[in-house]
Design a protein around this motif. Structure first.
Motif, PDB file in Angstrom:
ATOM      1  N   GLN A 220      75.594   1.441  -9.055  1.00 17.92           N
ATOM      2  CA  GLN A 220      76.354   0.426  -9.800  1.00 17.92           C
ATOM      3  C   GLN A 220      77.030   1.045 -11.017  1.00 17.92           C
ATOM      4  OE1 GLN A 220      73.522  -2.613 -10.672  1.00 17.92           O
ATOM      5  NE2 GLN A 220      73.539  -3.485  -8.605  1.00 17.92           N
ATOM      6  N   ARG A 221      76.371   1.961 -11.651  1.00 21.30           N
ATOM      7  CA  ARG A 221      76.934   2.558 -12.875  1.00 21.30           C
ATOM      8  C   ARG A 221      78.198   3.329 -12.566  1.00 21.30           C
ATOM      9  NH1 ARG A 221      73.227   6.916 -15.528  1.00 21.30           N
ATOM     10  NH2 ARG A 221      73.956   7.990 -13.662  1.00 21.30           N
ATOM     11  N   TYR A 222      78.180   4.149 -11.542  1.00 26.96           N
ATOM     12  CA  TYR A 222      79.373   4.937 -11.219  1.00 26.96           C
ATOM     13  C   TYR A 222      80.514   4.063 -10.708  1.00 26.96           C
ATOM     14  CZ  TYR A 222      76.996   9.364 -12.005  1.00 26.96           C
ATOM     15  OH  TYR A 222      76.340  10.418 -12.585  1.00 26.96           O
TER      16      TYR A 222
ATOM     17  N   ARG B  32      81.208   0.964 -11.317  1.00 25.64           N
ATOM     18  CA  ARG B  32      81.749   0.181 -12.437  1.00 25.64           C
ATOM     19  C   ARG B  32      82.585   1.067 -13.352  1.00 25.64           C
ATOM     20  NH1 ARG B  32      76.158  -3.095 -13.763  1.00 25.64           N
ATOM     21  NH2 ARG B  32      76.283  -4.616 -12.019  1.00 25.64           N
TER      22      ARG B  32
END
Length: 1742
Positions: free
Chosen positions: A815-817, A819
């Motif tokens: 999710q971090r990458y 986003r």
């Protein structure tokens, strides 16, 4: 409500007690009808069963609630009975230390045996004017009520003070009389009120003595009538005495003393005036040492003797009378020491060498042998003979004592009569107030004749008291429209009948006294026989020498021993005759008066209060009982004709201990003095009486909402009562009050307390429930939060594992990458779009900014040229406008100067008129002198006729006349020389006049030419006007500067010229009168010329004939021809007359030898003639000077008028006047010649009659001497008149010099004004055209309007700030500006201090003139006028404020312009320049300062009088805090005569409104703020002092809620100070005592810490005030507690070291020292204008 229903649990009752009379107990269980026992709980904790008869239950009396205990009025108690009264008095006396209590109309006074600070003058003034009941009970309140009813109802009043010995009757009566003396000042020099008070020490000295019950017991009754005039001021007094205890002179019981006067004399025996009395110490006289101790603790008999003698002198009783009194008293003491011995059976004797007997006989001037004989013997007159029988020692001692008693009784009556005579003052009595100080009911172990008479008098007084109380009750019921029901009250008429009726005790006693052998036992037996059936008369069981009478107070047993002897009061007739024959007239008159009184007493008729049977024998009327009965009847008749006021004095204990209360002794006196009878009468009706407002305020808590919402409070009260009390017989509704029966108020208080207790329970219930609910909710919320955390932790533990944790972490990384990638893409797109938008936007904005800058640059160029054009145009317009204003102003100034010149011309005309009047007066004087001269010539003619007889002796007197003629020749030569000199001077003066006139003509011609040239120049300039406009404007600017300089330089010159022009205007009016005088003089001159020609011809012929007759036979013809003149044409000259006169002198030389005595007469006549000639010459010179002055004045007028071109018509008239003056000169010369000719004719007549005078001279010398004296007197008169004329001449010379100075100044000024006028006339046309062109532009130019408005404001700078007035206008000035000026005028209010400024400007003018008399007169007139206004309007607040402000302003002006450095610090340079120059007014400043102080004090007094009525109602009585009632159920029944209906209601708002009115008025009049602050501080002190004094004197105001009300009111006052910005006045500090008193009422008063707080914080209250407040503290509800005695003692102990005043009251008359600080005024005097509304048109601004 039934009474039985009140006997419920917790209520308290009173039960009898042997020690305390009554004691309190609490009901344990409710009492029901039929119960035979009432269960009670005593105060010591024991139970007591009170037995009750069920058939007739006699329950113990109920006790009042504690809230009702301590009332000011006993009738205000709900339960009225004996224990309630006794307990209420005890609480007030012991706990509250209050000695006075009302019981209806009675004032009960308990003797404190201690001096209390409640009798000062401040307390007298506090009670003055107050209604009875408004203040705490006091003897002053009773006195004020009597005084007020006397003034209101115009009816006489009486104050009846009664009580037993030691109860304080004398002190109470003394304080009542002192109150009248202070309140009703006589205002005369006699000081009657001081004399009335001074009578008390004398009567106490001769009528008071120490007894076992009282150290200063009155042993006689006294009724003092204080007389008042129509203004209710004391004008005199009269004293009546009753039943003096004579037996005390010869006998005193143990621990008692004789009358004070004996001990005072013995203590002063060493005085020089008492040496011949041979006094000893008191313990050595038998009559003064019987009681043992001869001194009284705390009493100095020697000082009391000084006071007695001082009061004797104050009453006007001379020293000789005092010495006679002391001589008689000393004789009585010596008589008591006369030793009488027994000499066998029934015999007695006196030792012949008894020293006291010798002293007694020496002092009283009686025979020692006769006294010894008739003391030891008695004469018995039988039918046939007279027998002298010796008497035993006992009867001889009784005769001695009877003689002493009789002498003292006569002395007492004599002193009382002399006091009454001294108290009588000329004047008609309008009303009186009687003060009766009489003994109360007495009962002792042994009661004798004195106690019988005393109790008889009290029976009569009690009957009168009962009737009066019954009458007042009936009046009260009728006033309130309540049905009157008959009240059963005790009537003691049967007891009075038992004593005074026929065959009563007194009647039987007088009958028994008729029998010589009558004894006490025989009289007692008659009483048993005749009165045995009377229920009020009893015979004792164990005694046959006594009888018992049931009095209204108690049963009294009387011992019959001594009744007959005391009733007879017999003294042997032999001793009476011996005293009557005394050589001491003072003593002899006593017994002679007794004889006269006995003879005249037969005709006295006294109408008793109850008709009684007259005794059959006249001798009975002289008995003591009959005398007492008659005087008592007269007293009752007097009391019945007055309105009585009762004071009952109570003795609290027999040990004379301060504030110790013996219930047994007190209840005994209450029964005896009628207090309980009053209570019983009140209890039978409706004792408790409340107004509707009081009931509504107190019991509104018992009302429902519907009842409380009604607007009619009276109907609301009725509805509530009908609902609460079902029995309507328990209350009645009156017009203004509600009447309750006994116990109903206590029942209402119980209901109120129950309602309050129920409300408290309800409030407590809800508060406690709310508190518990709040606590429960907090615990519940805490529990829920704990559950949430615990449950969350359990769920996490169940669901979390390792696999789930890894999966979750991987998902987070993905999710971090993702986003981050999506966000970076969006960011790049947005960044690119933003850069594109910014580029386009910045380009558009730059282009827009460039266009704007280009437009602004072009606008700036346009604005630069437009503004330059506008500036040039505005400058040109402004310059033209300024020039226009300058021209208009200069033209106005020129017009004013022209008008002033016209006024000066008119003044010159008035001056000429006055000169003409003076000239006519001098002509009249000349005519008078001529008449006198003719009179003297007639006298000379008569003398000449007599001298013809002396013709025969002429030859002998020629030689003498020759000498006289020689002397006359010398005098003639002197006269000729003087005359030549005078004529030369006159010719020179006329030549000067001619030269002046010629010069004047030349000047006139020159001025005309100049005027014509000016006209030509003006025409040429007018043609070139348009071309040279710019040059003229520049020149005008320069001229404006120069003119301003000239105006400043000429200001001082104008001031001087105006004064001189006023004087010159008076001379101009004299021109027409001078013309008439000149015409008259011309006519007189023509007439005199004709007469002089005729008289000269006649004189020539007469002279020739006289010389021929006199010298024809003596001298040769040639000589005779040489004496007569040849030329007949020169006879008209004065020198020819002198030649003829010389010839006459030569002729008279022949007769001089025979006329020596005539020489002196001729000398005087010649001197008189020479004086006449000199006088005429002086008059001629004066007239010439006057003419010269007129010509000079005319020349001045001519020059001024020619320059002003409006007065040119006067010039030809002046030329004619000059020609007329030349002709007048010739006429005057002719008059002189005519007078010389008349003198020559008179001399001829003298020579014709010379021979006749010579013959008659010898016989009439004395007659001539008298005539010579008359001529000398005439000469003196002429000399005096000559001196007067010389003084007038000098005055005219001074005026001429002044006029010359004025002429010079006028010349310079007119020349300058002429030049200016010429310049301004040239610009007039130009100015008019410019004004027409600029009229349309003025409206649009605001700056030009400001310039135009500013330019006139500079005009007043021309004034000097002075007002000129004439001396005769000074009364008008004072009348208009001081006496008639009203402070409400518009003009006066627009400029505060305007009168002061106007008066000071007048003062400046007087100083400027250096006129000391005018200045002093003005200052005295100002001060006198202000004093007159203040005296006339001393009660007008606005006028006092107005003149205080103006007087202070005038004082500041005198300081500011005095020139002293300390007052010049804030002055402007112009004000420093205007300082006074010539006089020092420091003395007048001091007088003005004293006057300002007087006005300030009168101003403060007026404000205090207006504010005082609102202070107590507004600060104390009004309920300023809504919902907090500080009222207590009093139910006090005020006397109807003391209560005013529809009185104005005051609140704290009333006080604030009054203060606002004062403050606004002072500011409106421009009063200095320092004075305003001082006045407000004084008013706040009055508010605080008056309020605190009322708290000290009103027990009902000492409560916690009242303290809250006072603190609230103080806060209102403090807010008012802040609103008016008067915090700096320190006025709030004056309320600190009141604030601390309010705090003291609110603070806790129970613990030691509370006592310490009170001692530390109440620093402004002295210990006496703190203790008074603590003792007076009164709870309003049962929830409050009284202050215990132990707490009060603690506070007293802590306050012992406090220093300060010991006065209870604050001095409301104290005034702070007033200060008048100097305040410099910024007002410019030169800018002030005098308004027309002041009618001061006679004042001129300089």
């Amino acid at each position: 409500m039934a009474v039985l229903e009140l006997y419920t649990q917790y209520n308290r009752v009173w039960i009898p007690d042997a020690e305390h009379v009554w004691k309190s107990a609490e009901i344990l269980r409710d009492f029901h009808s039929g119960d035979n026992v009432l269960d009670l709980l005593l105060e010591d904790g024991t139970e007591y069963r009170f037995p009750v008869d069920p058939s007739k239950p006699q329950l113990p009396p109920l006790r009042n609630p504690d809230i009702l205990v301590g009332e000011n009025d006993l009738t205000a108690l709900s339960y009225l009975h004996e224990p309630a009264v006794l307990h209420n008095l005890k609480v007030r006396f012991v706990e509250s230390r209050i000695i006075y209590t009302y019981c209806g109309i009675i004032l009960v006074a308990v003797n404190p045996y201690k001096q209390l600070p409640v009798y000062g003058d401040a307390i007298i003034h506090a009670y003055s004017g107050q209604n009875m009941g408004d203040m705490d009970p006091h003897i002053f309140a009773v006195a004020e009520e009597a005084y007020k009813q006397m003034a209101r109802n115009h009816k006489n009043q009486s104050i009846i003070v009664s009580g037993e010995s030691g109860a304080g009757k004398t002190v109470s009566a003394r304080y009542a009389m002192r109150y009248f003396a202070v309140v009703s000042k006589s205002g005369s020099q006699t000081r009657v009120e001081d004399k009335v008070l001074a009578s008390n020490p004398i009567t106490e000295a001769i009528g008071n003595a120490k007894t076992t019950r009282n150290d200063n017991s009155s042993r006689f009754g006294k009724y003092t009538e204080i007389s008042f005039d129509r203004r209710y001021r004391i004008i005199g007094a009269n004293m009546r005495t009753y039943l003096l205890e004579k037996s005390r002179v010869v006998f005193q019981a143990d621990n008692e003393r004789n009358y004070h006067i004996f001990y005072q004399m013995c203590s002063s025996a060493n005085l020089p005036e008492f040496k011949n009395l041979r006094l000893l110490t008191a313990d050595k006289f038998r009559y003064t040492c019987m009681g043992g101790d001869t001194t009284i603790e705390g009493v100095d008999d020697k000082k009391d003797m000084e006071e007695t003698r001082r009061t004797f002198s104050l009453l006007g009783l001379k020293e000789a009378f005092q010495l006679d009194v002391f001589r008689v008293l000393a004789a009585i003491l010596h008589l008591g020491n006369v030793e009488i011995r027994s000499s066998g059976d029934d015999r007695s004797s006196v030792p012949p060498g008894d020293p006291h007997l010798a002293v007694f006989c020496e002092l009283l001037g009686v025979s020692a042998d006769g006294l010894v004989r008739w003391l030891c013997h008695r004469r018995i007159v039988l039918v046939a003979e007279t027998v002298v029988k010796p008497v035993p020692r006992e009867r001889a001692v009784n005769a001695r004592d009877a003689l002493a008693k009789q002498i003292y009784a006569h002395l007492f009556d004599c002193i009382i009569n002399r006091i009454n005579a001294a108290l009588q003052v000329p004047g008609k009595q309008h009303a009186f107030i009687g003060v009766l100080d009489i003994y109360g009911f007495e009962t002792f172990d042994i009661n004798s004749f004195e106690q019988f008479c005393i109790n008889y008098a009290n029976e009569k007084l009690q009957q009168q008291f009962n009737l009066h109380v019954f009458k007042l009750e009936q009046e009260e019921y009728m006033k309130e429209d309540i049905p009157w029901t008959l009240i059963d009250f005790y009537d003691n008429q049967p007891v009075i009948d038992l004593i005074e009726a026929k065959m009563g005790i007194l009647d039987l006693l007088d009958e028994e006294c008729l029998f010589p052998q009558g004894t006490d036992q025989s009289w007692l037996q008659k009483l048993y026989n005749y009165l045995d059936t009377n229920p009020l008369f009893e015979k004792p069981r164990l005694s046959n020498e006594a009888f018992v009478i049931q009095h209204f107070a108690d049963k009294v047993e009387y011992q019959c021993r001594g009744f007959l002897e005391k009733n007879r009061d017999a003294l042997y007739e032999e001793l009476v005759d011996l005293m009557r024959g005394s050589e001491f007239p003072f003593l002899a008159n006593f017994f002679q008066e007794e004889e006269r009184n006995t003879a005249t007493s037969k005709t006295v008729k006294v109408r008793p209060a109850r008709p009684s049977v007259k005794p059959a024998n006249k001798q009975l009327r002289t008995s003591v009982g009959d005398k007492f009965h008659s005087s008592l009847s007269l007293l009752m008749e007097t009391l019945n004709a007055t309105t009585p006021h009762y004071v009952r004095c109570i003795k609290p204990n027999d040990e004379k201990l301060p504030f110790e209360y013996d219930s047994g002794r007190v209840v005994q006196q209450l029964r005896a003095c009628g207090v309980l009878e009053t209570i019983r009468i009140s209890a039978q009706s409706y004792p408790s009486r409340w107004t509707y407002i009081e009931f509504y305020s107190r019991y509104s808590i018992l009302m429902s909402h519907l009842e409380a919402d009604l607007n009619d409070k009276k109907q609301t009260c009725k509805n509530v009562l009908q609902r609460l009390i079902q029995d309507s017989n328990q209350y009645k509704f009156g017009r203004t009050k509600i009447f309750f029966r006994a116990g109903q108020v206590a029942y209402l208080e119980k209901l109120r307390l129950d309602r309050l207790r129920g409300a408290c329970v309800t409030i407590q219930k809800h508060v406690r429930g709310w508190s518990q609910r709040r606590r429960y909710l907090a615990v519940r919320q805490a529990a829920i939060i704990l559950q949430q955390y615990i449950r969350g932790k359990r769920t996490i533990r169940k669901t979390v594992s390792a696999t789930t944790l890894k999966q979750g972490w991987a998902a987070v990384v993905i999710q971090r990458y993702w986003r981050g990638y999506r966000v970076r893409q969006v960011y790049h797109v947005v960044r690119l779009a933003s850069i594109t938008i910014q580029a386009f936007t910045r380009g558009w904005m730059a282009r827009k900014r460039y266009k704007k800058m280009l437009k602004e640059h072009k606008a700036l160029v346009l604005q630069k040229y437009a503004r330059a054009w506008l500036a040039r145009r505005r400058f040109q317009t402004m310059r033209r406008l300024v020039l226009n204003v300058q021209l208009s102003y200069r033209v106005q100034q020129l017009r004013k100067k022209v008008e002033e010149q016209n006024k000066e011309n008119r003044g010159l005309m008035e001056r000429l008129t006055s000169l003409a009047n003076s000239h006519s007066q001098t002509v009249d004087r000349l005519q008078g002198l001529e008449a006198k001269l003719e009179k003297s010539s007639n006298q000379k003619a008569s003398l000449e006729a007599r001298e013809k007889k002396a013709k025969e002796d002429a030859s002998l007197t020629i030689s003498q006349f020759q000498k006289e003629i020689d002397a006359l020749n010398l005098e003639k030569q002197n006269l000729e020389k003087k005359f030549e000199v005078s004529t030369k001077e006159a010719k020179e003066r006329f030549d000067e006049v001619k030269r002046n006139l010629s010069e004047e003509k030349e000047n006139e011609a020159r001025l005309r030419k100049i005027a014509e040239n000016n006209i030509d120049i003006q025409r040429q300039d007018h043609e070139n006007e348009v071309k040279t406009l710019k040059e003229e404007i520049k020149r005008l600017k320069e001229e404006r500067v120069s003119l301003q300089r000239k105006i400043e330089e000429g200001e001082q010159l104008n001031a001087d010229l105006q004064e001189q022009v006023i004087q010159l205007t008076k001379h101009v009016k004299a021109i027409p009168e001078l013309r008439r005088d000149l015409n008259n003089l011309q006519n007189q001159k023509n007439n005199m010329d004709r007469k002089m020609k005729q008289q000269s011809e006649q004189a020539k012929t007469k002279m020739s004939e006289i010389t021929k007759q006199l010298l024809g036979g003596v001298v040769e013809e040639e000589v005779l021809l040489g004496l007569t003149p040849d030329d007949s044409e020169t006879i008209y000259e004065a020198e020819d007359f002198l030649v003829v006169f010389e010839s006459l002198q030569k002729a008279t030389r022949v007769l001089e030898n025979h006329q020596r005595e005539q020489k002196e007469r001729y000398d005087t006549q010649v001197e008189g003639l020479t004086l006449k000639v000199d006088h005429l010459q002086n008059e001629n010179s004066k007239l010439q000077n006057l003419f010269q002055e007129k010509s000079n004045v005319n020349e001045n007028i001519h020059q001024e008028v020619s320059r002003l071109s409006s007065e040119n018509s006067i010039i030809p008239e002046l030329k004619l006047q000059v020609s007329e003056l030349q002709r007048q000169k010739q006429e005057l010369e002719g008059l002189v010649e005519e007078q010389n000719r008349e003198l020559a004719e008179k001399d001829k007549e003298i020579t014709n009659t010379l021979h006749r005078r010579i013959t008659e001279e010898s016989t009439q010398r004395r007659h001539f001497e008298e005539k010579a004296e008359e001529l000398e007197e005439a000469k003196r008169e002429l000399d005096s008149r000559v001196e007067e004329l010389e003084e007038e001449n000098e005055h005219l010379k001074r005026q001429q010099l002044m006029e010359n100075e004025v002429k010079m100044k006028l010349r310079h000024e007119t020349s300058r004004l002429t030049a200016e006028n010429m310049d301004f006339e040239e610009l007039l046309d130009q100015k008019n055209r410019l004004i027409k062109k600029l009229q349309n532009q003025i409206k649009s130019l605001e700056t030009s309007q400001k310039a135009k408005q500013a330019s006139p404001s500079a005009i007043p700078k021309d004034y000097l700030g002075m007002l000129e007035y004439k001396r005769e206008d000074e009364p008008r000035l004072i009348q208009n500006i001081v006496l008639d000026l009203k402070p409400k005028g518009v003009v006066v209010n627009m400029i505060p201090g305007l009168p002061a400024y106007i008066l000071f400007m007048c003062v400046r003018h007087a100083d400027y003139l250096n006129d000391e008399m005018k200045l002093k007169s003005l200052m005295n007139a100002i001060i006198g006028g202000i004093k007159k206004v203040i005296m006339s309007y001393h009660k007008d607040f606005e006028l006092l404020s107005f003149w205080l402000s103006n007087t202070y302003q005038l004082l500041n002006c005198l300081k500011q312009y005095s020139g002293e450095e300390e007052f010049l610090k804030q002055s402007t340079p112009r004000q420093i320049k205007n300082c006074l120059k010539n006089f020092d007014l420091s003395e007048h400043r001091q007088i003005l300062s004293d006057l300002a102080i007087h006005i300030y004090h009168q101003f403060i007094t007026t404000m205090e009088k207006a504010l005082t009525p609102a202070i107590v109602p507004g600060m104390l009585e009004h309920e300023s805090l809504q919902g907090i009632s500080s009222m207590k159920p009093t139910g006090f029944r005020k006397r109807s005569s003391s209560v005013y209906e529809d009185s104005e209601t005051y609140t704290i708002s009333s006080i604030l409104q009054q203060l606002t009115v004062f403050h606004s008025t002072m500011n409106h009049h421009g009063m200095d703020q320092g004075l305003v602050r001082q006045a407000i501080k004084q008013l706040f002190f009055l508010i605080g002092a008056t309020t605190l004094n009322n708290i000290m004197l009103r027990k009902d105001m000492c409560s916690c809620r009242k303290g809250m009300q006072i603190r609230c009111n103080i806060s209102y006052l403090e807010e008012w100070l802040k609103e008016k910005e008067l915090q700096s006045s320190n006025a709030i500090d004056t309320l600190r005592p009141l604030s601390q008193a309010a705090w003291l009422l609110q603070v806790n008063k129970s613990t030691d810490d509370d006592a310490k707080d009170i001692a530390e914080k109440c620093t402004e209250l002295n210990p006496v005030q703190i203790v008074k407040i603590l003792n007076s503290y009164t709870p309003i509800d049962d929830f409050e507690k009284r202050v215990t005695s132990s707490f009060v003692r603690k506070v007293q102990g802590l306050l012992q070291d406090h220093e300060g005043s010991t006065q209870l009251m604050l001095d409301t008359d104290y005034h702070f020292q007033v200060m008048f600080p100097f305040c410099s005024s910024s007002q410019a005097l030169e800018l002030l204008q005098v308004p027309n509304s002041l009618h001061l048109d006679f004042l001129n601004r300089i």
